[in-house]
Design an enzyme around this catalytic site. Structure first.
Site, PDB file in Angstrom:
ATOM      1  N   HIS A 135       4.191  -7.498 -64.097  1.00 15.94           N
ATOM      2  CA  HIS A 135       4.391  -8.635 -64.994  1.00 15.94           C
ATOM      3  C   HIS A 135       5.691  -9.388 -64.732  1.00 15.94           C
ATOM      4  CE1 HIS A 135       3.830 -10.456 -69.137  1.00 15.94           C
ATOM      5  NE2 HIS A 135       2.658 -10.562 -68.555  1.00 15.94           N
ATOM      6  N   LYS A 137       8.408 -12.067 -63.412  1.00 16.70           N
ATOM      7  CA  LYS A 137       8.494 -13.489 -63.109  1.00 16.70           C
ATOM      8  C   LYS A 137       9.920 -13.716 -62.653  1.00 16.70           C
ATOM      9  CE  LYS A 137       5.440 -13.399 -66.737  1.00 16.70           C
ATOM     10  NZ  LYS A 137       5.379 -12.514 -67.864  1.00 16.70           N
ATOM     11  N   ASP A 142      19.055 -16.975 -52.269  1.00 19.43           N
ATOM     12  CA  ASP A 142      20.194 -16.749 -51.361  1.00 19.43           C
ATOM     13  C   ASP A 142      21.034 -15.532 -51.744  1.00 19.43           C
ATOM     14  OD1 ASP A 142      19.492 -18.936 -49.784  1.00 19.43           O
ATOM     15  OD2 ASP A 142      20.699 -20.327 -50.975  1.00 19.43           O
TER      16      ASP A 142
END
Length: 192
Positions: A135, A137, A142
């Site tokens: 789940h 996100k 960089d």
């Protein structure tokens, strides 16, 4: 470590740059460990937040950050169907950014998933099949900034849902924690 998670959550309550104050702890609402409240983030850390539908666009924030990435872009996504975000990721790869993606297993069977699109753009994609749901996100830019929150990388998240996200830049410990977690999830994932 569990209190560090709550310190990130506190950023979305009231003033996004304020930490939980001692009155919360005194009332028994321990959102943060008291020792973490003053030092939860590096002094050089900066933040950008987004809220949809009535705030700064999370999709626009992500596209902007992807466009600014120069060396690496690590992605963990539960759902990834946003054409503008996928196009920005593909463009990053084309300009030489090292892009790698971990997706939830639901993306393998999704009709409009970006998994195939990304793989066809020569971007390594792996599927995190071990947990019931991957789940996450997360995007790591960089090795210097992390985006996380409830915002799935989808058109629905941008246009139909109430979602939030935060970009944390300039905190080496937080970025390292997210990179380490990305690497751990990648190790147990399978190539797409």
């Amino acid at each position: 470590m569990k209190y560090r998670f709550f310190s990130v959550l506190c950023l979305c309550i009231g003033n996004p740059l304020a930490y939980a104050d001692s009155s919360l702890v005194a009332r028994g609402q321990r959102l943060l460990h008291p020792q973490d409240s003053a030092s939860a983030f590096a002094p050089s850390a900066s933040f950008k937040i987004c809220f949809v539908p009535n705030g700064r666009s999370c999709q626009d924030l992500l596209v902007e950050e992807i466009n600014n990435a120069r060396r690496s872009l690590l992605i963990q996504a539960y759902s990834f169907t946003s054409a503008p975000i996928a196009a920005a990721v593909k463009n990053a790869k084309e300009r030489g950014v090292d892009v790698r993606v971990i997706l939830d297993k639901s993306q393998v069977s999704q009709r409009y998933s970006s998994a195939t699109f990304l793989r066809n753009a020569a971007i390594p994609v792996v599927i995190d099949t071990r947990p019931a749901i991957a789940h996450n996100k997360v995007m790591i830019f960089d090795g210097a900034a992390v985006f996380t929150g409830s915002f799935n990388f989808t058109k629905s998240a941008q246009e139909r849902n109430a979602e939030n996200g935060i970009l944390i830049r300039g905190d080496e410990k937080i970025v390292k924690a997210y990179v380490d977690n990305w690497n751990e999830r990648c190790k147990v994932s399978t190539p797409y």
